[in-house]
Design an enzyme around this catalytic site. Structure first.
Site, PDB file in Angstrom:
ATOM      1  CG  ASP A  77       1.002   4.898   4.825  1.00  0.00           C
ATOM      2  OD1 ASP A  77       0.617   3.731   4.797  1.00  0.00           O
ATOM      3  OD2 ASP A  77       2.078   5.263   5.339  1.00  0.00           O
ATOM      4  CG  HIS A 131      -0.193   0.129   2.535  1.00  0.00           C
ATOM      5  ND1 HIS A 131       0.478  -0.946   3.100  1.00  0.00           N
ATOM      6  CD2 HIS A 131      -0.010   1.164   3.398  1.00  0.00           C
ATOM      7  CE1 HIS A 131       1.026  -0.578   4.236  1.00  0.00           C
ATOM      8  NE2 HIS A 131       0.752   0.703   4.444  1.00  0.00           N
ATOM      9  CG  HIS A 143       4.967   1.143   3.194  1.00  0.00           C
ATOM     10  ND1 HIS A 143       4.447   2.334   2.717  1.00  0.00           N
ATOM     11  CD2 HIS A 143       4.340   0.922   4.370  1.00  0.00           C
ATOM     12  CE1 HIS A 143       3.572   2.810   3.580  1.00  0.00           C
ATOM     13  NE2 HIS A 143       3.472   1.971   4.584  1.00  0.00           N
ATOM     14  NE  ARG A 155       2.124   5.644   9.813  1.00  0.00           N
ATOM     15  CZ  ARG A 155       1.207   5.167   8.982  1.00  0.00           C
ATOM     16  NH1 ARG A 155       1.383   3.998   8.390  1.00  0.00           N
ATOM     17  NH2 ARG A 155       0.115   5.849   8.750  1.00  0.00           N
TER      18      ARG A 155
HETATM   19  C1  SIN Z   1       3.084   0.783   7.923  1.00  0.00           C
HETATM   20  O1  SIN Z   1       2.460   0.367   6.969  1.00  0.00           O
HETATM   21  O2  SIN Z   1       3.084   1.964   8.251  1.00  0.00           O
HETATM   22  C2  SIN Z   1       3.898  -0.189   8.751  1.00  0.00           C
HETATM   23  C3  SIN Z   1       5.264  -0.400   8.219  1.00  0.00           C
HETATM   24  C4  SIN Z   1       6.055  -1.297   9.115  1.00  0.00           C
HETATM   25  O3  SIN Z   1       5.614  -1.608  10.228  1.00  0.00           O
HETATM   26  O4  SIN Z   1       7.144  -1.706   8.725  1.00  0.00           O
END
Ligand code: SIN
Length: 276
Positions: free
Chosen positions: A96, A94, A251, A266
């Site tokens: 974000d 995806h 990612h 995050r």
């Molecule tokens: C995410 O999609 O923000 C998570 C990425 C991760 O945990 O490596």
């Protein structure tokens, strides 16, 4: 500051302390995001306060509607999987916030607790994926738009399916009302580089095609983008940070560390509207 291009996607940035970057460093990081799409940092000892301050050098922080925040730092979302939990967050490829009218620029993810093994994150380079498309397909895509949605991922129905496992991690399902339309080929706001802007998790259809044509073309693009030559696998270590740009990458967080805890902090940064 040194920037070394990574295999497949992104670049490794060294000789910088993200607790106290100078204005030249911020400008160089901005330019590098516009060229490489994701930047990897090692051996950082960044505090939550410095994480917030670093993010705010780029744009305002987007407080995530669905992720649990750290109680003492509401601007920092937790990406957490406990040893007893089965599902992780972000396992489907995806980008974000593509479901927002003005999608977030990107996120700065800091490793706080890592499993003994596993828990890597894969990235794909949507600049390179675009560049490698057949010219006739590029021309066709340049006239198309896609709809992206949060409903099937963060909405009531999706949440009910995983409620036990996700309680305390994801919530606020009634806020999953966003749908947005964006061009399929966008120009990166920093560099003007064209990038392919559809993703398997949030893109629900190509607007100018019928259902079947749309599903087929999206599948073709996903197969193309996930070719290993556009991918980089980032192995987290204590002190690692990844800063990705949603307009140039996808990612995927690997879920291969059953029985271990993984905690990441995050921060997501506001972006701008996208044009083709
Ligand atoms: C995410 O999609 O923000 C998570 C990425 C991760 O945990 O490596």
């Amino acid at each position: 500051m040194q920037i070394d291009v990574a295999k497949g996607a992104g670049a490794y940035v060294s000789d910088i302390d993200l607790n106290s970057p100078g204005s030249d460093d911020i400008q160089a990081i901005r330019e590098a995001l516009g060229q490489h799409g994701v930047l990897f940092f090692r051996n950082q000892r960044i505090t939550p306060e410095a994480h917030i301050a670093f993010a705010e050098r780029f744009a305002a922080i987007n407080i995530n509607r669905f992720f649990a925040a750290l109680p003492e730092y509401p601007k920092i979302a937790q990406v957490l999987k406990e040893p007893s939990q089965k599902q992780n967050i972000g396992e489907t490829w995806h980008t974000d916030h593509s479901y927002d009218q003005i999608p977030a620029l990107g996120s700065i993810l800091v490793a706080r607790e890592l499993p003994k093994t596993g828990g890597d994150t894969l990235f794909v380079n949507q600049f390179a994926a675009y560049d490698a498309l057949d010219p006739a397909l590029k021309k066709q895509l340049s006239t198309l738009t896609a709809t992206h949605s949060s409903r099937h991922v963060f909405g009531e129905q999706a949440y009910r399916k995983n409620a036990d496992d996700m309680t305390g991690r994801l919530g606020n399902a009634s806020a999953a009302t966003q749908d947005a339309v964006h061009p399929i080929i966008i120009k990166h706001p920093f560099s003007g580089r064209p990038a392919l802007y559809v993703n398997p998790q949030f893109t629900i259809r190509i607007n100018e095609l019928d259902q079947q044509q749309s599903a087929e073309l999206l599948q073709q693009l996903y197969t193309h983008s996930t070719n290993e030559r556009f991918q980089h696998r980032f192995q987290w270590q204590p002190g690692s940070i990844a800063f990705w740009d949603n307009r140039a990458t996808w990612h995927k967080a690997l879920n291969d560390y059953a029985g271990y805890r993984r905690l990441m902090h995050r921060i997501t940064i506001e972006g701008e509207s996208l044009s083709g």
